[in-house]
Design a protein around this motif. Structure first.
Motif, short mmCIF file in Angstrom:
data_model
loop_
_atom_site.label_atom_id
_atom_site.label_comp_id
_atom_site.label_asym_id
_atom_site.label_seq_id
_atom_site.Cartn_x
_atom_site.Cartn_y
_atom_site.Cartn_z
N ASP A 18 44.35 -10.45 -26.68
CA ASP A 18 44.01 -9.53 -25.60
C ASP A 18 42.58 -8.98 -25.70
O ASP A 18 42.08 -8.40 -24.74
N TYR A 19 41.94 -9.16 -26.83
CA TYR A 19 40.56 -8.71 -27.00
C TYR A 19 39.63 -9.44 -26.02
O TYR A 19 38.60 -8.90 -25.63
N TYR A 20 40.02 -10.65 -25.65
CA TYR A 20 39.19 -11.47 -24.75
C TYR A 20 39.80 -11.45 -23.35
O TYR A 20 40.91 -11.97 -23.16
N PRO A 21 39.11 -10.87 -22.39
CA PRO A 21 39.64 -10.87 -21.02
C PRO A 21 39.84 -12.30 -20.53
O PRO A 21 38.93 -13.14 -20.63
N ALA A 22 41.04 -12.58 -20.02
CA ALA A 22 41.38 -13.95 -19.62
C ALA A 22 40.40 -14.51 -18.60
O ALA A 22 40.05 -15.69 -18.66
N PHE A 23 39.93 -13.68 -17.67
CA PHE A 23 39.01 -14.21 -16.66
C PHE A 23 37.68 -14.64 -17.28
O PHE A 23 37.02 -15.56 -16.76
N LEU A 24 37.30 -14.02 -18.40
CA LEU A 24 36.08 -14.45 -19.08
C LEU A 24 36.32 -15.70 -19.92
O LEU A 24 35.46 -16.57 -20.00
N ASP A 62 25.22 -17.14 -21.62
CA ASP A 62 24.97 -16.25 -20.49
C ASP A 62 26.14 -15.30 -20.22
O ASP A 62 25.98 -14.32 -19.48
N LEU A 63 27.30 -15.58 -20.79
CA LEU A 63 28.49 -14.74 -20.57
C LEU A 63 28.56 -13.55 -21.54
O LEU A 63 29.38 -12.66 -21.36
N ASP A 68 30.49 -8.07 -23.24
CA ASP A 68 30.15 -6.72 -23.71
C ASP A 68 30.60 -5.66 -22.71
O ASP A 68 31.12 -4.62 -23.09
N GLU A 69 30.39 -5.92 -21.43
CA GLU A 69 30.76 -4.96 -20.38
C GLU A 69 32.26 -4.72 -20.33
O GLU A 69 32.72 -3.72 -19.78
N SER A 72 34.37 -6.47 -25.19
CA SER A 72 34.70 -7.67 -25.95
C SER A 72 33.38 -8.31 -26.37
O SER A 72 32.31 -7.84 -25.98
N GLU A 73 33.46 -9.34 -27.17
CA GLU A 73 32.26 -10.09 -27.53
C GLU A 73 32.64 -11.46 -28.05
O GLU A 73 33.78 -11.68 -28.46
N ILE A 74 31.67 -12.34 -28.01
CA ILE A 74 31.88 -13.67 -28.58
C ILE A 74 31.53 -13.53 -30.06
O ILE A 74 30.37 -13.61 -30.44
N GLU A 75 32.56 -13.27 -30.87
CA GLU A 75 32.38 -13.03 -32.29
C GLU A 75 33.11 -14.11 -33.08
O GLU A 75 33.39 -15.17 -32.54
N THR A 76 33.39 -13.84 -34.33
CA THR A 76 33.87 -14.87 -35.25
C THR A 76 35.06 -15.67 -34.72
O THR A 76 35.01 -16.91 -34.71
#
Length: 108
Positions: A18-24, A62-63, A68-69, A72-76
């Motif tokens: 759930d940390y990652y929004p599905a639409f993203l 670019d996402l 961040d908004e 969430s973030e593209i992390e490990t």
């Protein structure tokens, strides 16, 4: 021409968290789908495939602000999930590009 594995769930680990929004995650998936579409079309030239991978990875770069908004973030976990997905795609289509090289344009 070979179709991509219908049983493989792209970015499944990110979708399950759930940390990652599905639409993203869908947007990340859309970038990877461009690579799959190229490969399903029969492309085997590694330079052409790498060029599409570079474009896809830059699209994922670019996402980051949008992640961040949404707190969430593209992390490990995301990095490993994306890299594993790219590795699977390349292996499925028997494209001899190292995973690190494939995602060389990443800034995540």
């Amino acid at each position: 021409m070979k179709a991509f594995d219908p049983n493989y769930k792209l970015l499944d680990e990110m979708y399950q968290d759930d940390y990652y929004p599905a639409f993203l995650v869908d947007k990340v998936k859309d970038e990877l789908q461009k690579v799959i579409d190229l490969l399903e079309g029969g492309e085997t030239n590694t330079d052409a495939v790498q060029e599409m991978l570079d474009e896809a990875v830059c699209g994922i770069n670019d996402l980051q602000e949008e992640f961040d908004e949404h707190d969430s973030e593209i992390e490990t976990v995301a990095r490993e999930c994306i890299a594993a997905t790219v590795a699977y795609i390349l292996e499925w289509f028997n494209i001899p590009i190292d995973t690190e090289e494939a995602i060389r344009e990443r800034d995540w």
